[in-house]
Write a protein that holds these residues in place. Structure first.
Motif, PDB file in Angstrom:
ATOM      1  N   LEU A   1     -16.718  39.242   9.111  1.00  0.00           N
ATOM      2  CA  LEU A   1     -16.497  40.198  10.197  1.00  0.00           C
ATOM      3  C   LEU A   1     -17.416  39.994  11.411  1.00  0.00           C
ATOM      4  N   PRO A   2     -18.745  39.920  11.245  1.00  0.00           N
ATOM      5  CA  PRO A   2     -19.596  39.755  12.446  1.00  0.00           C
ATOM      6  C   PRO A   2     -19.282  38.460  13.212  1.00  0.00           C
TER       7      PRO A   2
ATOM      8  N   VAL B   1     -22.616  45.869  13.085  1.00  0.00           N
ATOM      9  CA  VAL B   1     -22.589  44.410  12.927  1.00  0.00           C
ATOM     10  C   VAL B   1     -22.076  43.717  14.196  1.00  0.00           C
ATOM     11  N   GLY B   2     -21.971  44.484  15.299  1.00  0.00           N
ATOM     12  CA  GLY B   2     -21.737  43.824  16.571  1.00  0.00           C
ATOM     13  C   GLY B   2     -20.433  44.122  17.278  1.00  0.00           C
TER      14      GLY B   2
ATOM     15  N   ASP C   1     -13.782  38.649   3.769  1.00  0.00           N
ATOM     16  CA  ASP C   1     -13.507  39.244   5.083  1.00  0.00           C
ATOM     17  C   ASP C   1     -14.665  40.099   5.575  1.00  0.00           C
TER      18      ASP C   1
ATOM     19  N   ARG D   1     -26.839  42.770  18.750  1.00  0.00           N
ATOM     20  CA  ARG D   1     -26.849  42.967  17.301  1.00  0.00           C
ATOM     21  C   ARG D   1     -26.156  41.823  16.581  1.00  0.00           C
ATOM     22  N   ARG D   2     -25.019  41.380  17.145  1.00  0.00           N
ATOM     23  CA  ARG D   2     -24.297  40.367  16.393  1.00  0.00           C
ATOM     24  C   ARG D   2     -24.904  38.979  16.558  1.00  0.00           C
TER      25      ARG D   2
ATOM     26  N   LEU E   1     -17.078  47.376   4.208  1.00  0.00           N
ATOM     27  CA  LEU E   1     -15.770  48.009   4.449  1.00  0.00           C
ATOM     28  C   LEU E   1     -14.916  47.845   3.190  1.00  0.00           C
ATOM     29  N   ASP E   2     -14.574  48.980   2.587  1.00  0.00           N
ATOM     30  CA  ASP E   2     -13.909  48.958   1.280  1.00  0.00           C
ATOM     31  C   ASP E   2     -12.528  48.284   1.306  1.00  0.00           C
ATOM     32  N   ASP E   3     -11.889  48.298   2.479  1.00  0.00           N
ATOM     33  CA  ASP E   3     -10.527  47.749   2.543  1.00  0.00           C
ATOM     34  C   ASP E   3     -10.501  46.249   2.807  1.00  0.00           C
ATOM     35  N   LEU E   4     -11.682  45.656   3.013  1.00  0.00           N
ATOM     36  CA  LEU E   4     -11.738  44.212   3.253  1.00  0.00           C
ATOM     37  C   LEU E   4     -12.280  43.512   2.026  1.00  0.00           C
TER      38      LEU E   4
ATOM     39  N   VAL F   1     -20.156  51.091  10.974  1.00  0.00           N
ATOM     40  CA  VAL F   1     -20.521  49.814  10.341  1.00  0.00           C
ATOM     41  C   VAL F   1     -20.125  48.659  11.254  1.00  0.00           C
TER      42      VAL F   1
ATOM     43  N   TYR G   1     -12.538  43.070  -3.882  1.00  0.00           N
ATOM     44  CA  TYR G   1     -12.928  44.149  -2.961  1.00  0.00           C
ATOM     45  C   TYR G   1     -14.271  44.707  -3.400  1.00  0.00           C
TER      46      TYR G   1
ATOM     47  N   ASN H   1     -22.910  49.650   3.084  1.00  0.00           N
ATOM     48  CA  ASN H   1     -22.041  49.773   4.260  1.00  0.00           C
ATOM     49  C   ASN H   1     -21.055  48.616   4.393  1.00  0.00           C
TER      50      ASN H   1
ATOM     51  N   ARG I   1      -4.311  47.568   1.579  1.00  0.00           N
ATOM     52  CA  ARG I   1      -5.208  46.399   1.612  1.00  0.00           C
ATOM     53  C   ARG I   1      -4.438  45.105   1.860  1.00  0.00           C
TER      54      ARG I   1
ATOM     55  N   GLN J   1     -16.382  36.952  13.292  1.00  0.00           N
ATOM     56  CA  GLN J   1     -15.095  37.119  13.985  1.00  0.00           C
ATOM     57  C   GLN J   1     -15.229  38.005  15.206  1.00  0.00           C
ATOM     58  N   LEU J   2     -16.065  39.045  15.083  1.00  0.00           N
ATOM     59  CA  LEU J   2     -16.269  39.921  16.250  1.00  0.00           C
ATOM     60  C   LEU J   2     -16.976  39.164  17.373  1.00  0.00           C
TER      61      LEU J   2
ATOM     62  N   ALA K   1     -24.313  45.652  21.530  1.00  0.00           N
ATOM     63  CA  ALA K   1     -23.449  45.133  20.473  1.00  0.00           C
ATOM     64  C   ALA K   1     -23.590  43.615  20.384  1.00  0.00           C
TER      65      ALA K   1
ATOM     66  N   PHE L   1     -28.168  47.550   4.494  1.00  0.00           N
ATOM     67  CA  PHE L   1     -28.377  48.993   4.350  1.00  0.00           C
ATOM     68  C   PHE L   1     -28.533  49.380   2.884  1.00  0.00           C
TER      69      PHE L   1
ATOM     70  N   ARG M   1     -10.248  39.935  16.043  1.00  0.00           N
ATOM     71  CA  ARG M   1     -10.441  40.664  14.783  1.00  0.00           C
ATOM     72  C   ARG M   1     -10.345  42.173  14.974  1.00  0.00           C
TER      73      ARG M   1
ATOM     74  N   GLN N   1     -14.206  46.463  22.019  1.00  0.00           N
ATOM     75  CA  GLN N   1     -13.530  46.093  20.774  1.00  0.00           C
ATOM     76  C   GLN N   1     -13.170  47.338  19.954  1.00  0.00           C
TER      77      GLN N   1
END
Lengths: 799, 232
Positions: free
Chosen positions: B107-108, A703-704, B103, B82-83, B96-99, A699, B139, B94, A403, B110-111, B79, B90, A416, A709
């Motif tokens: 995420l959306p 979210v896009g 973060d 969606r963003r 992300l466990d590591d973020l 996931v 976390y 859903n 992490r 940043q993407l 994609a 959900f 990202r 990517q």
């Protein structure tokens, strides 16, 4: 996930047979495992076959024939046959054979021309004798005068030599004619032919000194020093000067191993690389299979599967595709090894071109044992896994590792998707280590192989410096000049006039006169070859290991083996003996010239002028000025020298040795295999990782995250490993090359000139580094594509 | 008001030989509306939501969201759709466990390539509004179910989507957390957010939605608003 991949046998009992239902369900892993074993086995079969064929001929033949560790010739005028025979009973001599009387013959060519090829004929009643049991290849042993058994290595033996043909012993009228009744070989080349002892007197030149041959084996003869000590003991037991020459089996072995010695260390290096890589990848694949199926294991155990059944199932899952890979790998290895062995058959002295049977059995067996061992650890882990734990872990596989890397990566000024990928390997350190190892091995193999091929080319250049000489002019008469049309020996042209004509020809930069001869070194026995130069000979200098090329008379340049044999070093002075005249010379350089068993020295022609006042070049090598067109120059020089009776020849400057071709082919082949296995290792790791992360990818897509990517994320997850792998693999490959090359050279009895060792350019190293990243990216490309195409809704439903 | 969602003769088949999992369905959702899609398991609720979110493609018919017909779009355009236009929440979060929480929310944005500062400000604003600012560096695994769903809502809203889709948003929560999330959705709707939620929870549907669509065997059985009821 389905539990259908393992099913009970029809017996259905608790101890019933468990078999794999669908290996194909884990298609990629199965393919990777099959291909990894296939490549590893194929490369090991190729490497093993070449190693076996490279190391077998001399040692095997020497043991079988009870080869002579020392072949000595004695002057019969200085020692009696009884005295010579008594040396066979000296302390340290374990076996001896002889004395056999020796004669020198000088068979003319088919057209009667003097070939200048003196051959040694020994009188022996039988092929055996306790030492040097000559192996009869065809025909029979000589049983009466007028018959000869020729050595298959004799100069007079050619493709037309058949049993029953006759051999004139010299061009002189009335010289005896012998009938060839057999062809045989002596591992230490103790003679060019054998006749019955009663024949020898008829073959000897009247009035010439006579000699006898004695063959020895000793209790200690493993090193040159030991053989030299044995030789000295024998010489000391006889009147002074009785021993006229002595040849150590180590010199013969060195010459025989000169080419094969190049292969053995390389084969070992490739073999070890391939083996390590396969073990790592197979262990990684099987561990990955367990890791990816933990929940399935839990389910199967919850419905009654025993730990033993789980272990057996996992072992079978690894062994079934591996067995398929091993079988195909053996076939492929044989197919690939044949042409390579064919290429090298000539240099191995016609050794068998079929893969040794035990290699075909041992290699796949060893590979499957390794697979089983590699699979056993994760299989036992799977067997020991508690059911509840397996189900729980299967549902929540996150460990929280890495992490910190995600936090750090999120701050990088990069897209990202890329930073998510860069941090991903830290979540699975063991798998990432396997991926890293695959890249390291792949890059190491590529770096090593490129260095090897460059070194092989450099060896060719270093051993054939005259390859850069575009034109040669042969004076005729003595030496290697081609026989003129019509079969008569050409008249000797005046060397000084020829040289003047060459220098007067427009386009000439230099004319280097050359001749060859033999001399002996005071204090030693036997003769060595000497190359004699006239003019600016540095253009023909062999690659130098230490010191410098000679500047004038009284200086010599010698190969490494000369220094080893004589116990001298650069800077020492030795005395050459030519025509009974002693010529002190100073060793000024050590050159790379392992030919002729590493015993050819180079010096100015004037060095031996005192011993041979009439010494002159027998040919000239011509160096041209830059931009001179070779064909036009050659034509012009021919016209200028037309009346001299000389021959002007354009040389083939692009000399490519068949050894180098075979060496390059083998290196490229093994490298491609290792790099492919490395790519498969990366593919496997990324497939496992992608499969585990498919939900997270879903996931991200939800979210896009675009397909591009997604690909960037997966690829960037291996770029770090690629960079680190390349950063490690390139220097490791370089270090391996720098270790192996001197070993190869030492085995061939030579030092290593810098141009053979320092073959890497900066650009080459950078490209190799990029190649390491490319291996990683190529291996990840396929799973990246799959991840990008995965349906988001399906991925989200995946646990 | 303009329609945010337009479905026209939409059919979804997972098995070409079998009966459709959904449809044919024709319906519209207006801007600012809050619609609850209810029905028994296997009735086609999640399939409907996936089609509107562009996570799946219809076998037949036309799906338009915010005036953009999405049933024919490629993966890249979907994609981007969606963003930019929708946010999704959900049942099982859903995340992300590591973020970290921050973060995950970022995420959306940043993407989508949003400016870092702007995205961070928006995330901070949402964390403040949703009461999860103190967990910004934590976390998800260390948060309660309700808190995780708030993080999911924040992530769904970070790009200011026209449409918020929620799939069983309280399905994995205890009563207290479910209540929190229910209130959050109510507040969002009141602030003008168009919301479509799929739920078994009739209390949630009643509290959050002014219109309820009931699916039975893939067909719209009831389409009822607080003002009028249409039974099909």
């Amino acid at each position: 996930m389905s539990a259908g991949w393992m099913r009970r046998g029809r017996s259905g009992s608790g101890g019933g047979r468990i078999r794999l239902g669908r290996v194909g369900r884990r298609r990629v892993q199965t393919i990777v495992m099959t291909l990894s074993v296939l490549m590893a086995v194929a490369s090991a079969v190729v490497a093993g076959s070449l190693m076996a064929s490279a190391s077998a001929p001399f040692d095997t033949a020497f043991a079988r024939q009870h080869g002579a560790q020392l072949t000595a010739q004695f002057d019969e005028g200085r020692a009696t046959a009884e005295q010579i025979a008594a040396t066979g009973r000296l302390a340290g001599v374990t076996a001896s054979s002889g004395p056999y009387q020796v004669a020198q013959i000088d068979p003319p060519g088919p057209d009667g021309a003097d070939l200048q090829q003196t051959e040694t004929v020994v009188g022996r009643a039988t092929a055996g004798g306790g030492v040097d049991d000559v192996t009869l290849r065809s025909g029979r042993w000589a049983s009466k005068p007028g018959e000869i058994v020729l050595s298959t290595d004799a100069n007079s033996v050619g493709p037309d030599t058949r049993l029953g043909t006759t051999l004139k012993t010299s061009g002189a009228a009335g010289s005896p004619t012998l009938t060839v009744v057999g062809l045989a070989s002596s591992v230490t080349d103790s003679a060019d032919g054998w006749v019955v002892p009663a024949e020898i007197d008829a073959l000897r030149t009247a009035g010439a000194a006579t000699s006898a041959q004695m063959l020895y084996r000793f209790s200690s003869a493993a090193t040159t020093a030991e053989v030299n000590a044995d030789r000295a003991a024998i010489a000391a037991a006889l009147p002074k000067g009785a021993m006229v020459s002595a040849q150590s089996y180590l010199d013969v072995k060195l010459a025989a191993d000169e080419n094969t010695a190049l292969f053995v260390p390389v084969m070992l290096a490739f073999g070890v690389l391939g083996l390590l890589m396969s073990v790592i990848i197979i262990a990684s694949v099987v561990s990955g299979a367990v890791g990816a199926q933990i929940r399935r294991i839990g389910i199967l155990k919850s419905i009654g599967l025993t730990p033993g059944q789980v272990v057996r199932a996992y072992l079978a899952q690894a062994l079934i595709p591996s067995s398929v890979g091993a079988v195909i790998g053996v076939v492929l290895g044989n197919v690939l090894a044949m042409p390579l062995m064919g290429d090298t058959a000539q240099m191995y002295g016609g050794s068998a071109s079929a893969v040794t049977w035990w290699i075909d059995l041992a290699v796949p067996a060893a590979a499957l044992v390794l697979v089983a061992v590699a699979a056993l650890v994760p299989a036992l882990r799977a067997g020991r896994l508690r059911t509840v734990e397996a189900l729980a872990v299967g549902r929540a596989p996150r460990t929280g590792r890495g992490r910190w890397a995600q936090r750090l990566a999120a701050r990088l000024p990069l897209p990202r998707a890329v930073t998510l990928g860069l941090a991903a390997p830290f979540a699975r350190p063991v798998r990432s280590a396997a991926l890293l190892a695959a890249v390291v091995f792949g890059t190491t193999a590529a770096t090593f192989a490129i260095g090897l091929t460059s070194s092989a080319s450099a060896v060719t250049t270093a051993r054939h410096p005259q390859g850069s000489i575009p034109v040669s002019v042969f004076l005729g008469g003595d030496g290697p000049a081609p026989v003129a049309a019509g079969g008569s020996a050409p008249a000797q042209a005046d060397p000084a006039k020829v040289r003047a004509a060459i220098l007067a020809q427009p386009g000439t930069a230099a004319a280097i006169g050359q001749s060859q001869g033999t001399v002996s070194v005071a204090g030693g026995t036997g003769t060595i070859r000497v190359r004699l130069y006239q003019g600016p000979s540095s253009a023909e200098a062999f690659a130098l290991i230490s010191g410098r090329w000679f500047h004038g008379p009284g200086e010599i340049v010698v190969p490494t083996h000369f220094l080893t044999t004589t116990g001298t070093k650069v800077g020492d002075t030795v005395t050459l003996v030519d025509q009974g005249v002693q010529v002190p010379v100073r060793i000024v350089g050590e050159d790379f010239d392992p030919g002729n068993a590493g015993l050819t020295i180079n010096t100015d022609m004037a060095t031996l002028a005192g011993a041979q006042p009439g010494l002159h070049p027998v040919f000239y090598d011509v160096v041209l000025k830059p931009g001179t067109e070779v064909a036009a120059y050659t034509s012009g020089l021919r016209t200028a020298l037309q009346s001299s009776g000389v021959q002007v020849e354009a040389n083939e400057t692009e000399h490519v040795s068949p050894v180098v071709v075979a060496f390059d082919a083998m290196s490229v082949l093994l490298t491609l295999m290792l790099v492919s296995v490395a790519g498969l290792g990366v593919l496997n790791s990324v497939v496992l990782d992608t499969r585990e992360r498919v939900h997270d990818l879903g996931v991200c897509k939800a979210v896009g995250m675009t397909p591009g990517q997604t690909v960037a994320q997966v690829l960037s997850s291996v770029v770090g490993a690629g960079l680190v792998g390349a950063a490690l693999g390139v220097p490791i490959g370089l270090a391996l090359h720098d270790y192996i090359i001197p070993v190869m050279m030492r085995t061939a009895g030579s030092g290593t000139p810098s141009q053979i060792e320092d073959v890497y350019g900066l650009l080459e190293l950078v490209l190799l580094g990029v190649g390491g990243v490319a291996v990683a990216v190529c291996g990840a490309m396929l799973p990246a594509g799959w991840a990008a195409k995965a349906r988001t809704a399906t991925a989200l439903r995946t646990e | 008001m303009a329609n945010v969602i337009e479905l026209e003769g939409v059919v979804k088949r997972y098995d070409s030989a079998g009966a459709p999992a959904l449809g044919p369905v024709t319906l519209t959702v207006a801007e600012g509306e809050a619609v609850a899609v209810t029905g028994p398991s296997g009735s086609g609720k999640s399939t409907l939501l996936n089609l509107v979110a562009g996570l799946d493609r219809p076998s037949e018919g036309r799906v338009s969201v915010g005036g953009l017909q999405i049933d024919g779009l490629g993966e890249k355009a979907l994609a981007r759709f969606r963003r930019e236009r929708i946010g999704m929440v959900f049942q099982f979060f859903n995340l992300l466990d590591d973020l970290t929480v921050r973060d995950n929310i970022l995420l959306p944005a940043q993407l989508a390539g949003s400016a870092r500062g702007k995205a961070a400000t928006r995330a901070a604003e949402l964390m403040g509004v949703l009461g999860i600012a103190k967990h910004a560096d934590a976390y998800p695994g260390r948060l309660s179910g309700g808190e995780r769903q708030r993080v999911a809502v924040a992530r769904a809203l970070v790009n200011r989507p026209a449409l918020l889709l929620a799939d069983e948003p309280t399905g994995a929560l205890d009563t207290a957390s479910g209540h929190e999330v229910r209130q959050l959705l109510v507040d969002l709707h009141r602030s003008g957010q168009t919301v479509v939620l799929v739920t078994h929870d009739l209390v949630l549907a009643e509290a959050c939605a002014e219109r309820t669509i009931q699916l039975v065997d893939g067909h719209v059985a009831v389409d009822r608003s607080r003002n009028a009821e249409v039974v099909r």
